[in-house]
Write a protein that holds these residues in place. Structure first.
Motif: not given
Length: 443
Positions: A86-90, A373-383, A411-423
């Motif tokens: 995911i991008s820095n913007f996301s 936590a080692r999957i760079s620039k991902s939702i999984s990393e943040i979670v 995961f629910f929070i991060a994915i929901s916010l990521y979907i909002i980010t895409i929108i």
């Protein structure tokens, strides 16, 4: 005393001859085990009413649990880990949204309990938290803060900021909450933020050799002492904050022995849950759970308000059940909050022999989260960065249903916010295209 020396001997062998360092997530889990299980079970039994002795079977269970550490000394290697980037913007948008939602929930919670005056009216933190839960609408704002804090750390890291700048900017965002937690004597949230920052550093800057040194050792001792004192006098601290009169707090500190201030009662209280569980099992007031309390985290994820909509009752965690039973036995009007010892939950589900799998099971879970936590620039990393403190340390002191529900929430929070980010991103792209088209028409 023999048990204490045996467990310490195994722990020394584990760190001395193994590849896992004491400062890594698994190392922290082992140190947490010594703190909560060994120290908690070998401490004095005069802290809690009804806590009379340590059953021999539980001593054997502890020895059984620590023995496999000798065979768990190898370190897992993580290489070439790739995922959906995911991008820095996301990451920035996730950070901003989660912190905004977190602060709104935080202010709502303060207003709900009556502001800082609640410290004077009800200085008992456990009863305050229970009052919020029972009144309904207990919004998990703190989880948004954890995701926001982890996102902030990741964003600054991928911007190639210095370590000091990464931590400074990230802690600034959560400083109002940290100040409130300090005034409230709420150590858990502060420790979780510190652990998130710590695990982030250990994982992202692992090439830098970690050295404890004299200065860091002194800081650790000072920090441990401060948190111990906070825990032992927090009700009086709350009262002093609300009333503006610190005389009672000063009086309590002066009248307490130095050991009463510096040695935390928490490990003994959490370890008591195992001794109390053993008593209830033997007396027929509790049955073996055969895995139920572990899977309970899935339905426990849904808030009480959802259960009310469908006219259902939310089952209590084993921690809450133990608190209720204890309160009823000794005539307390409200539930007593002890937390719940992680190894006790394994014992409650599958009995004595299952304790041999305590470290292998949790090491596997920590490895999985560390991998994420080692999957760079991902939702999984943040979670994963936000969740590591729960599985590597707090799994010793809360029911697993709470730990699993927290992971699902993250995961629910991060994915929901990521979907909002895409929108948001699509809206911005469409808006820019419309503006460009309008300019072309005018020209």
């Amino acid at each position: 005393m023999t048990l204490l020396f045996y467990c310490l001997f195994i722990t020394i062998l584990f760190f001395g001859f193994g590849k896992i360092k004491f400062y890594e997530p698994k190392g922290i889990f082992v140190l947490g085990s010594v703190f909560y299980i060994v120290f908690g079970m070998s401490g004095t039994l005069d802290v809690i009413r009804g806590d009379i002795n340590i059953p021999n079977e539980l001593k054997i269970a502890i020895a059984i649990a620590f023995t496999p550490l000798i065979f768990l000394i190898n370190k897992r290697k993580y290489t070439n880990i790739k995922g959906l980037r995911i991008s820095n913007f996301s990451i920035k948008t996730i950070r901003n949204l989660s912190l905004i939602i977190g602060f709104i929930g935080f202010l709502f919670m303060i207003q709900k309990i009556g502001g800082l005056s609640v410290f004077e009216n009800n200085p008992n933190r456990v009863l305050r938290n229970q009052l919020i839960t029972e009144s309904g609408g207990n919004f998990p704002y703190i989880l948004f803060f954890f995701i926001g804090f982890a996102s902030s750390l990741m964003l600054e890291f991928y911007r190639n900021s210095t370590v000091r700048r990464i931590f400074f900017k990230s802690f600034i965002f959560i400083s109002p909450l940290l100040l409130y937690n300090l005034l409230e004597g709420e150590r858990s949230n502060i420790i979780k933020f510190l652990f998130i920052a710590y695990f982030f550093y250990i994982i992202k800057f692992e090439k830098k050799q970690f050295k404890l040194g004299v200065f860091k050792s002194i800081l650790l001792v000072i920090g441990f002492s401060i948190f111990s004192i906070m825990g032992n006098v927090r009700s009086h601290l709350n009262l002093a904050v609300a009333s503006g009169d610190a005389s009672v707090l000063v009086n309590v500190i002066q009248n307490k022995d130095i050991t009463q201030l510096l040695i935390p009662n928490e490990p003994k209280a959490v370890a008591f849950t195992w001794r109390y569980t053993y008593k209830l099992l033997n007396n027929g007031f509790l049955d073996y759970q055969y895995g139920y309390t572990y899977f309970q985290g899935i339905p426990y994820f849904f808030p009480t308000s959802v259960y009310k909509i469908f006219n259902l009752k939310k089952n209590k965690t084993i921690s809450d059940q133990i608190g209720d039973i204890y309160a009823k036995e000794y005539g307390y009007k409200k539930k007593v909050g002890f937390g719940y010892l992680g190894i006790s939950e394994l014992y409650l589900n599958f009995g004595l022999i299952s304790c041999i799998f305590f470290f292998p099971i949790f090491f596997s879970m920590i490895s999985f989260i560390e991998y994420q936590a080692r999957i760079s620039k991902s939702i999984s990393e943040i979670v994963a960065i936000a969740f590591l403190p729960y599985i590597a340390f707090f799994a010793h002191r809360v029911s697993f249903a709470s730990v699993l529900a927290t992971y699902i929430w993250f995961f629910f929070i991060a994915i929901s916010l990521y979907i909002i980010t895409i929108i948001i991103k699509q809206i911005l792209i469409s808006t820019n295209k419309s503006i460009k088209n309008s300019k072309n028409i005018i020209l």
